[in-house]
Write an enzyme that holds these catalytic residues in place. Structure first.
Site, PDB file in Angstrom:
ATOM      1  N   ALA A 389      79.778 -68.512 146.900  1.00 28.47           N
ATOM      2  CA  ALA A 389      78.474 -67.880 146.707  1.00 28.47           C
ATOM      3  C   ALA A 389      77.593 -68.117 147.923  1.00 28.47           C
ATOM      4  O   ALA A 389      77.436 -69.251 148.380  1.00 28.47           O
ATOM      5  CB  ALA A 389      77.793 -68.436 145.457  1.00 28.47           C
ATOM      6  N   CYS A 390      77.040 -67.051 148.450  1.00 32.07           N
ATOM      7  CA  CYS A 390      76.063 -67.167 149.532  1.00 32.07           C
ATOM      8  C   CYS A 390      74.917 -66.228 149.230  1.00 32.07           C
ATOM      9  O   CYS A 390      74.863 -65.593 148.170  1.00 32.07           O
ATOM     10  CB  CYS A 390      76.687 -66.869 150.890  1.00 32.07           C
ATOM     11  N   ASP A 391      74.001 -66.129 150.144  1.00 33.77           N
ATOM     12  CA  ASP A 391      72.784 -65.373 149.889  1.00 33.77           C
ATOM     13  C   ASP A 391      73.076 -63.904 149.623  1.00 33.77           C
ATOM     14  O   ASP A 391      72.520 -63.307 148.706  1.00 33.77           O
ATOM     15  CB  ASP A 391      71.845 -65.508 151.088  1.00 33.77           C
TER      16      ASP A 391
END
Length: 590
Positions: A389-391
């Site tokens: 998960a990233c931005d």
């Protein structure tokens, strides 16, 4: 690991706001690029002027792009219904203004989604059987109508005034040659994972308006300039030591050509004085951009030199390339001095990442990477999926997922590894979520029941081998990394213990799906069961562990791909299914 909800810090709140803004723009970057290409080729000052094709430019800027942003904003809040109402509401501010309504769309889209969501929350259980479609359609239409009127007379003129004011402010800053000072804030903010928020949430909308008026905008270059990061990585390539030196050349390819700037963030974090290098590079590059009249016709996403050149208008190549070269040289010189002055015998990138991770986690009252992984070992037996998960859910997280997927495959682990934006995470106790340390707090708020491992760099973390080792040990000892249970209602194999709501999902049979929902509601009512029942297109399904999803046989695979953690019920006929009574009986006896 104890999954308690952490207190929300100011940085996490800023990241969340910025992510919300960028999440409305990023899904539509392709449309911005299409508009930029049209402008580059067919405007009368373009490469191949064409008055007929140029007629598409203004309608795309005025209507298409704001509507897409408003649609995406509504979808973030309440799926398809929110998207439709958000788009209707956005139309009100578009018609009520003389300037492109990007900011207005960012207000009206989420507002429309929120309003229809509140309506559904209040009236979902009060609609009489058989009237669901009527109420749903009219509620969306009437609420959208009201918000469009509000946007036209109220919000549109206010946003129009503020947009013009901001445009004049930016113009004044450019005329006073003060724009380079913006990089004093932009470069550190990028490394704190606000890069997408700054670029797509703020600079892209303002840049599009400026480009519409002048044919190009320097604002598209402020965050996407690959020069500062390239300079730092070149300095490590020549003067670095150990793993940092050996990994820097590969990072250059990913950063400069691939456009994934997150790759150089850990190199700066391992030597905090390097913030001065990227700031100096950013300021000097933007100064050259300002003096030479640089600019792009549309957003360059990702921030690759190839994307920058593709969006460069005729006559601006020298200015754009000169700014990038100067930023690279200045950043390289400053970084070289800092690296050479450091007397450490070796720059161990992995060790530095772990140390930075531990220090930052301790400051937040969280565990470090190593302790976090160790405390999670007993929970790895529950894991049946891994999510990076990233931005934005693209770029660095996609590459991290690819690396771990390859390691898992070589270890003989049959476990899905995917990547996602933090905003799209669901609270799944069977998920292992891998995220950067800086984004852990936000991710934990979205999925507090999940197992977490934080890393400093998606591209090079020792945690990956630990994850694979833990999952391999669990598989050998008989702990779960088990395949999903069979969802055979007749045999009663499916696990109904976590089901809290039912969804009838469809691809082409919307009417039949609504009739099936009506039948199921009646059966539930007869058995005194209070389970919410909704109808959704399969494309709008979320991966919810507590959902039972009912689909036609031919459409079940598509539904499982959208929501692999849910309980899936496959039927041959949505209107007259023998399974409805049986599945309700299982809910009674769960």
């Amino acid at each position: 690991m104890e999954n308690t909800r952490p207190k929300t810090g100011i940085k996490a709140k800023v990241q969340k706001l910025g992510s919300s803004l960028s999440s409305m723009v990023m899904p539509n970057i392709g449309a911005f690029i299409a508009w930029g290409v049209l402008t580059a080729f067919f405007l009368e000052t373009g490469w191949t002027p064409n008055a007929h094709l140029a007629l598409m430019i203004i309608p795309m800027l005025t209507y298409l792009l704001p509507l897409l942003i408003g649609y995406s904003g509504g979808n973030l809040i309440h799926g398809q219904r929110g998207a439709v109402v958000g788009a209707i509401a956005t139309m009100g501010v578009i018609v009520g203004s003389d300037v492109p309504m990007f900011i207005g769309a960012m207000i009206m889209g989420p507002l429309g989604g929120w309003v229809i969501k509140k309506f559904d929350d209040i009236f979902a259980d009060k609609i009489k059987a058989g009237f669901e479609m009527l109420v749903n359609n009219f509620s969306a239409g009437l609420l959208g109508f009201g918000l469009a009127i509000l946007g036209n007379y109220g919000i549109g003129p206010i946003v129009s005034y503020l947009t013009e004011l901001m445009g004049k402010g930016v113009e004044a800053i450019i005329n006073m040659h003060l724009l380079p000072l913006a990089n004093v804030l932009i470069e550190p903010a990028k490394i704190l994972f606000l890069n997408n928020a700054i670029n797509h949430g703020i600079l892209t909308p303002l840049g599009a308006e400026q480009a519409a008026a002048t044919g190009k905008s320097i604002l598209f270059l402020l965050e996407t300039n690959p020069g500062p990061g390239l300079g730092v990585l070149l300095a490590f390539t020549i003067f670095g030591k150990g793993a940092a030196k050996s990994s820097a050349p590969g990072a250059i390819i990913i950063q400069f050509l691939g456009g994934i700037h997150e790759i150089y963030f850990p190199y700066v974090m391992m030597k905090p004085l390097l913030f001065l290098a990227v700031i100096a590079g950013g300021v000097s590059g933007t100064f050259v951009f300002s003096v030479l009249g640089a600019g792009l016709q549309a957003a360059a996403s990702p921030g690759s030199i190839l994307a920058v050149l593709a969006m460069t208008p005729r006559g601006a190549y020298f200015a754009n390339i000169a700014g990038i070269v100067v930023a690279t040289i200045v950043s390289f010189l400053v970084a070289s001095i800092i690296i050479k002055a450091d007397k450490n015998e070796e720059d161990d990138l992995a060790a530095s990442q772990a140390a930075v991770s531990s220090a930052k986690a301790s400051a937040k009252g969280q565990s470090s990477d190593a302790s976090m992984t160790e405390s999670n070992q007993e929970m790895f037996g529950n894991v049946n999926k891994i999510i990076f998960a990233c931005d934005a859910g693209m770029g660095s997280s996609a590459m991290g997922a690819s690396i771990l997927r390859d390691k898992a495959k070589k270890a003989g682990l049959k476990i899905p590894v995917s990547n996602s934006a933090i905003n799209n995470l669901n609270d799944d106790p069977n998920a292992l979520i891998v995220t950067q340390v800086e984004l852990h707090e936000r991710a934990n708020q979205k999925a507090p029941s999940a197992t977490f491992v934080s890393v400093e760099n998606f591209m090079n973390s020792p945690r990956y081998d630990e994850i694979v080792d833990n999952l391999s040990n669990d598989a050998q000892t008989g702990a779960a990394v088990a395949p999903a249970v069979s969802d055979d209602v007749v045999d009663g194999v499916a696990d109904y213990s976590k089901v809290t709501h039912l969804i009838v999902a469809y691809q082409d049979t919307k009417g039949s799906a609504h009739m099936a929902a009506t039948i199921i509601k009646k059966i539930l009512k007869d058995k005194n069961l209070a389970y919410p029942v909704s109808v959704l297109p399969i494309a709008d399904l979320k991966d919810e562990v507590d959902a039972m999803i009912i689909t036609l046989n031919a459409e079940t695979v598509a539904a499982e791909q959208q929501a692999p953690s849910a309980v899936h019920v496959s039927v041959t006929d949505l209107v007259a299914s023998e399974k409805f009574d049986k599945l309700i009986d299982h809910l009674v006896n769960k």
